[in-house]
Scaffold this motif. Structure first.
Motif, short mmCIF file in Angstrom:
data_model
loop_
_atom_site.label_atom_id
_atom_site.label_comp_id
_atom_site.label_asym_id
_atom_site.label_seq_id
_atom_site.Cartn_x
_atom_site.Cartn_y
_atom_site.Cartn_z
N SER A 227 17.09 -15.50 -7.84
CA SER A 227 17.48 -14.69 -6.68
C SER A 227 17.58 -13.25 -7.14
O SER A 227 18.25 -12.97 -8.15
CB SER A 227 18.81 -15.16 -6.11
N PHE A 228 16.94 -12.34 -6.42
CA PHE A 228 16.99 -10.93 -6.82
C PHE A 228 18.42 -10.42 -6.87
O PHE A 228 18.80 -9.68 -7.79
CB PHE A 228 16.17 -10.08 -5.83
N ALA A 229 19.24 -10.84 -5.92
CA ALA A 229 20.60 -10.31 -5.82
C ALA A 229 21.60 -11.05 -6.70
O ALA A 229 22.52 -10.43 -7.25
CB ALA A 229 21.07 -10.37 -4.36
N ASN A 230 21.43 -12.38 -6.86
CA ASN A 230 22.48 -13.18 -7.49
C ASN A 230 22.06 -13.92 -8.76
O ASN A 230 22.94 -14.43 -9.48
CB ASN A 230 23.02 -14.21 -6.49
N ASN A 231 20.77 -14.02 -9.05
CA ASN A 231 20.32 -14.73 -10.26
C ASN A 231 18.96 -14.16 -10.67
O ASN A 231 17.95 -14.87 -10.70
CB ASN A 231 20.24 -16.23 -9.99
N ALA A 232 18.98 -12.88 -10.98
CA ALA A 232 17.72 -12.14 -11.17
C ALA A 232 16.99 -12.54 -12.45
O ALA A 232 17.62 -12.75 -13.50
CB ALA A 232 18.01 -10.65 -11.18
N GLN A 233 15.68 -12.62 -12.36
CA GLN A 233 14.83 -12.87 -13.52
C GLN A 233 14.41 -11.53 -14.13
O GLN A 233 13.94 -10.65 -13.42
CB GLN A 233 13.59 -13.69 -13.13
N THR A 234 14.57 -11.42 -15.44
CA THR A 234 14.24 -10.18 -16.12
C THR A 234 13.56 -10.49 -17.45
O THR A 234 13.49 -11.64 -17.88
CB THR A 234 15.49 -9.33 -16.38
N TRP A 235 13.06 -9.42 -18.09
CA TRP A 235 12.39 -9.52 -19.38
C TRP A 235 13.16 -8.74 -20.44
O TRP A 235 13.68 -7.66 -20.17
CB TRP A 235 10.97 -8.95 -19.29
N ASN A 236 13.21 -9.29 -21.64
CA ASN A 236 13.77 -8.56 -22.78
C ASN A 236 12.70 -7.61 -23.29
O ASN A 236 11.91 -7.95 -24.17
CB ASN A 236 14.21 -9.54 -23.88
N ARG B 118 16.74 -16.02 -16.37
CA ARG B 118 17.85 -15.64 -15.49
C ARG B 118 19.15 -16.17 -16.07
O ARG B 118 19.15 -17.06 -16.93
CB ARG B 118 17.62 -16.17 -14.08
N GLU B 119 20.26 -15.65 -15.61
CA GLU B 119 21.56 -16.02 -16.19
C GLU B 119 21.82 -17.51 -16.09
O GLU B 119 22.26 -18.14 -17.04
CB GLU B 119 22.68 -15.22 -15.51
N ASP B 120 21.55 -18.09 -14.92
CA ASP B 120 21.73 -19.52 -14.73
C ASP B 120 20.37 -20.15 -14.52
O ASP B 120 19.81 -20.10 -13.42
CB ASP B 120 22.65 -19.78 -13.52
N MET B 121 19.81 -20.73 -15.57
CA MET B 121 18.48 -21.32 -15.48
C MET B 121 18.45 -22.60 -14.66
O MET B 121 17.38 -23.11 -14.33
CB MET B 121 17.95 -21.59 -16.89
N ASP B 122 19.63 -23.14 -14.32
CA ASP B 122 19.70 -24.34 -13.50
C ASP B 122 19.69 -24.04 -12.01
O ASP B 122 19.58 -24.95 -11.19
CB ASP B 122 20.96 -25.15 -13.85
#
Length: 317
Positions: free
Chosen positions: A110-119, A102-106
């Motif tokens: 959050s689906f809306a604000n810190n979504a986890q995705t795959w390359n 996610r963008e902020d690993m700290d």
């Protein structure tokens, strides 16, 4: 919207998992239950959930099933919503569910604000992990290597499955490290890897998708999340025909429609296997699980198919 009972159960699951977050991954003493581990890779602190089945016995042999959540998803939510604990207990296998980045690993996912995705190799700039050029292939290789080194009785093989963006990650792993998995099952996702990067010994493939999936259109085309353009996907049948060549299958294939499921089966050489299930009128859902998003975004959840059972039968462990 998630039902109240499901939400309560998910919170309970999260609390139980958090109790084992710092378990030493090098341990040789394993008990039944759920574990969450952290793993440093490429300057990121990556995490994954491991489930050891109820009747685990060090004297028995086990398969390892790797499960990739969808874009914006989380390991725990996928574990709970797709009934992986009960299924692993019933079939007696070990499950591992890695988390994307996610963008902020700290901050928490959050689906809306810190979504986890795959390359997933798609090159899509709207997928965070793709834009950040995250080394997910290296992370997964390292994670599975750890598990094979520390759990001595994973001898029935390593297999993988995933949903949506996680299905695309499954495709990428199968293409870039074909010797790692014996078989893979991708659900409602796309193989974005170009024909110029074929796998020399690709694993057997089961592909499941809905014919009315707005996020994975059966006939290909542009996709949108709300008003946000999310890429252009290829025709599903054309995509699967690429695997016909990769798996050394005959040009001809058979189709059969029963119970609103259109099955494509290919005759392949060298003990390879290729199968596709097109779920008629089904949308963007893991078959057999509860829908968590509105129909207006993901389409109808119409199928009677249980994806877990279908995948297990295909893997033939």
């Amino acid at each position: 919207m998630m039902k109240t009972s499901s939400l309560f159960y998910l919170i309970l699951v999260l609390l139980l998992f958090s109790c084992r977050l710092n378990q030493d991954v090098e341990t040789n003493i394993w008990e039944s239950g759920s574990y969450r581990f952290s793993l440093s890779h490429d300057d990121l602190n990556r995490e994954y959930l491991l489930y050891i089945p109820r009747n685990y016995d060090i004297e028995k042999n086990y398969a390892l099933i790797t499960v990739f959540h969808g874009g914006g998803g989380q390991a725990e939510a996928t574990f709970e919503n797709n009934n992986w604990a009960a299924f692993a207990d019933e079939k007696d296998f070990i499950a591992v569910l890695p988390d994307g980045s996610r963008e902020d690993m700290d901050r928490p996912a959050s689906f809306a604000n810190n979504a986890q995705t795959w390359n997933d190799g798609s090159g899509r700039s709207n997928i965070g992990a793709v834009e950040r050029k995250v080394d997910d292939v290296g992370f997964i290789n390292k994670m599975i290597g750890h598990l094979l080194d520390t759990i001595p009785n994973i001898t029935k093989g390593v297999i993988a499955t995933g949903f949506s963006n996680g299905a695309s990650m499954t495709f990428r792993m199968a293409r870039e490290n074909p010797d790692l998995f014996e078989a893979v099952a991708s659900v409602a996702g796309t193989d974005w890897m170009p024909d110029l990067i074929p796998a020399s010994t690709p694993p057997r493939l089961l592909y499941i998708t809905g014919t009315e999936d707005p996020l994975n259109p059966f006939n290909g085309g542009d996709i949108f999340l709300g008003n946000s353009y999310a890429g252009t996907k290829p025709d599903v049948e054309e995509m699967i025909l690429k695997w016909r060549s990769l798996l050394n299958c005959e040009n001809q294939f058979t189709t059969d429609t029963q119970m609103d499921i259109r099955t494509y089966e290919f005759d392949c050489l060298e003990n390879n296997q290729l199968k596709m299930l097109a779920l008629i009128d089904h949308g963007h859902h893991w078959p057999g699980s509860e829908s968590l998003f509105p129909v207006s975004v993901v389409g109808e959840n119409t199928t009677e198919l249980d994806a877990n059972e279908e995948i297990w039968e295909f893997f033939d462990i």
